[in-house]
Write a protein that holds these residues in place. Structure first.
Motif, PDB file in Angstrom:
ATOM      1  N   ARG A 102      36.344  33.038  45.465  1.00 28.07           N
ATOM      2  CA  ARG A 102      37.499  34.593  45.667  1.00 28.07           C
ATOM      3  C   ARG A 102      37.318  35.202  44.066  1.00 28.07           C
ATOM      4  NH1 ARG A 102      39.618  36.495  49.743  1.00 28.07           N
ATOM      5  NH2 ARG A 102      39.080  34.841  51.524  1.00 28.07           N
ATOM      6  N   SER A 103      37.901  34.315  43.057  1.00 22.41           N
ATOM      7  CA  SER A 103      37.940  34.267  41.428  1.00 22.41           C
ATOM      8  C   SER A 103      37.363  34.949  41.146  1.00 22.41           C
ATOM      9  CB  SER A 103      38.646  33.293  40.943  1.00 22.41           C
ATOM     10  OG  SER A 103      38.356  32.519  39.114  1.00 22.41           O
ATOM     11  N   THR A 104      35.610  34.296  41.190  1.00 18.44           N
ATOM     12  CA  THR A 104      34.932  34.925  40.924  1.00 18.44           C
ATOM     13  C   THR A 104      34.090  36.403  41.237  1.00 18.44           C
ATOM     14  OG1 THR A 104      33.526  32.919  40.383  1.00 18.44           O
ATOM     15  CG2 THR A 104      31.947  35.126  41.029  1.00 18.44           C
ATOM     16  N   VAL A 105      34.559  36.743  42.340  1.00 19.82           N
ATOM     17  CA  VAL A 105      34.323  38.294  42.883  1.00 19.82           C
ATOM     18  C   VAL A 105      35.059  39.087  41.592  1.00 19.82           C
ATOM     19  CG1 VAL A 105      35.205  39.732  44.185  1.00 19.82           C
ATOM     20  CG2 VAL A 105      34.178  37.430  45.815  1.00 19.82           C
ATOM     21  N   GLY A 106      36.681  38.717  41.752  1.00 20.89           N
ATOM     22  CA  GLY A 106      38.078  38.875  40.980  1.00 20.89           C
ATOM     23  C   GLY A 106      37.188  39.560  39.793  1.00 20.89           C
ATOM     24  N   LYS A 107      36.967  38.891  39.100  1.00 19.79           N
ATOM     25  CA  LYS A 107      36.318  38.506  37.449  1.00 19.79           C
ATOM     26  C   LYS A 107      35.251  39.545  37.569  1.00 19.79           C
ATOM     27  CE  LYS A 107      37.799  34.121  36.092  1.00 19.79           C
ATOM     28  NZ  LYS A 107      37.764  32.790  35.413  1.00 19.79           N
ATOM     29  N   LEU A 108      33.738  39.397  37.872  1.00 24.95           N
ATOM     30  CA  LEU A 108      32.798  40.238  38.377  1.00 24.95           C
ATOM     31  C   LEU A 108      33.442  41.579  38.713  1.00 24.95           C
ATOM     32  CD1 LEU A 108      30.721  38.478  40.635  1.00 24.95           C
ATOM     33  CD2 LEU A 108      30.398  39.244  38.409  1.00 24.95           C
ATOM     34  N   LEU A 109      34.210  42.008  39.808  1.00 21.46           N
ATOM     35  CA  LEU A 109      35.217  43.235  39.791  1.00 21.46           C
ATOM     36  C   LEU A 109      35.771  44.157  38.761  1.00 21.46           C
ATOM     37  CD1 LEU A 109      36.069  43.473  43.253  1.00 21.46           C
ATOM     38  CD2 LEU A 109      35.007  44.670  42.371  1.00 21.46           C
ATOM     39  N   GLU A 110      36.291  43.037  37.823  1.00 22.50           N
ATOM     40  CA  GLU A 110      37.626  43.412  36.194  1.00 22.50           C
ATOM     41  C   GLU A 110      35.842  43.836  35.853  1.00 22.50           C
ATOM     42  OE1 GLU A 110      39.879  39.817  35.498  1.00 22.50           O
ATOM     43  OE2 GLU A 110      40.791  40.110  37.429  1.00 22.50           O
ATOM     44  N   THR A 111      35.292  42.724  35.098  1.00 25.44           N
ATOM     45  CA  THR A 111      34.122  43.181  34.107  1.00 25.44           C
ATOM     46  C   THR A 111      33.523  44.662  34.389  1.00 25.44           C
ATOM     47  OG1 THR A 111      32.400  41.130  34.590  1.00 25.44           O
ATOM     48  CG2 THR A 111      34.349  40.901  33.483  1.00 25.44           C
ATOM     49  N   GLY A 112      33.320  44.358  35.929  1.00 24.13           N
ATOM     50  CA  GLY A 112      32.117  46.077  36.272  1.00 24.13           C
ATOM     51  C   GLY A 112      30.185  45.180  35.761  1.00 24.13           C
ATOM     52  N   CYS A 113      30.319  44.307  36.886  1.00 19.63           N
ATOM     53  CA  CYS A 113      29.881  43.566  36.847  1.00 19.63           C
ATOM     54  C   CYS A 113      29.029  43.393  38.438  1.00 19.63           C
ATOM     55  CB  CYS A 113      29.352  42.103  36.226  1.00 19.63           C
ATOM     56  SG  CYS A 113      29.689  42.640  34.174  1.00 19.63           S
ATOM     57  N   PHE A 114      29.945  43.494  39.147  1.00 22.85           N
ATOM     58  CA  PHE A 114      29.705  43.465  40.152  1.00 22.85           C
ATOM     59  C   PHE A 114      28.598  44.137  41.092  1.00 22.85           C
ATOM     60  CE2 PHE A 114      31.087  44.308  44.989  1.00 22.85           C
ATOM     61  CZ  PHE A 114      31.362  43.555  45.205  1.00 22.85           C
ATOM     62  N   GLU A 115      28.162  45.374  40.662  1.00 20.83           N
ATOM     63  CA  GLU A 115      26.684  46.217  41.077  1.00 20.83           C
ATOM     64  C   GLU A 115      26.361  45.087  40.915  1.00 20.83           C
ATOM     65  OE1 GLU A 115      27.351  49.933  41.606  1.00 20.83           O
ATOM     66  OE2 GLU A 115      29.604  50.742  41.465  1.00 20.83           O
ATOM     67  N   GLU A 116      25.875  44.887  39.850  1.00 22.05           N
ATOM     68  CA  GLU A 116      24.955  43.837  38.935  1.00 22.05           C
ATOM     69  C   GLU A 116      24.477  43.110  39.801  1.00 22.05           C
ATOM     70  OE1 GLU A 116      23.954  43.449  34.948  1.00 22.05           O
ATOM     71  OE2 GLU A 116      26.408  44.420  34.649  1.00 22.05           O
ATOM     72  N   ALA A 117      24.893  42.309  40.510  1.00 20.76           N
ATOM     73  CA  ALA A 117      25.283  40.488  41.168  1.00 20.76           C
ATOM     74  C   ALA A 117      25.302  40.793  42.855  1.00 20.76           C
ATOM     75  CB  ALA A 117      26.729  40.024  41.498  1.00 20.76           C
TER      76      ALA A 117
END
Length: 105
Positions: free
Chosen positions: A79-94
């Protein structure tokens, strides 16, 4: 954008005592789009990949397309990792976007 829901697809069920080293995670965003990625435990991943040295001292996770390495592989970390990926704009890469689910006729 924030996550509306995060579904962990436990391979043996969430109440199993078996060790889990990989699981798929489906995230639904506020725009109703759905995304999937595979999370791997770095300790288990390290055993199978020559030259992989795990995570750095200030590195919570590593990712590439549809693969995210974390330690430990548990619900709070995911859950923390998903939040960080969303915050940093990297979500769509992962994560990979899933096609919309058709409405039942």
């Amino acid at each position: 954008m924030n996550a509306k829901s995060i579904d962990l697809l436990w391979p043996y069920g969430p109440d199993s005592d078996r060790t889990v080293d990989q699981m798929d995670v489906v995230v639904e965003l506020e725009d109703d789009s759905r995304w999937v990625s595979s999370f791997y435990d770095t300790q288990r991943f390290n055993q199978g990949v020559q030259g992989f040295r795990g995570l750095g001292p200030n590195q919570d996770f590593r990712f590439q397309e549809r693969m995210i390495l974390v330690s430990p592989l548990d619900e709070p970390t995911i859950r923390s990792t998903v939040g960080k990926l969303l915050e940093t704009g990297c979500f769509e890469e992962a994560f990979e976007r899933l096609e919309p689910v058709p409405d039942p006729a």
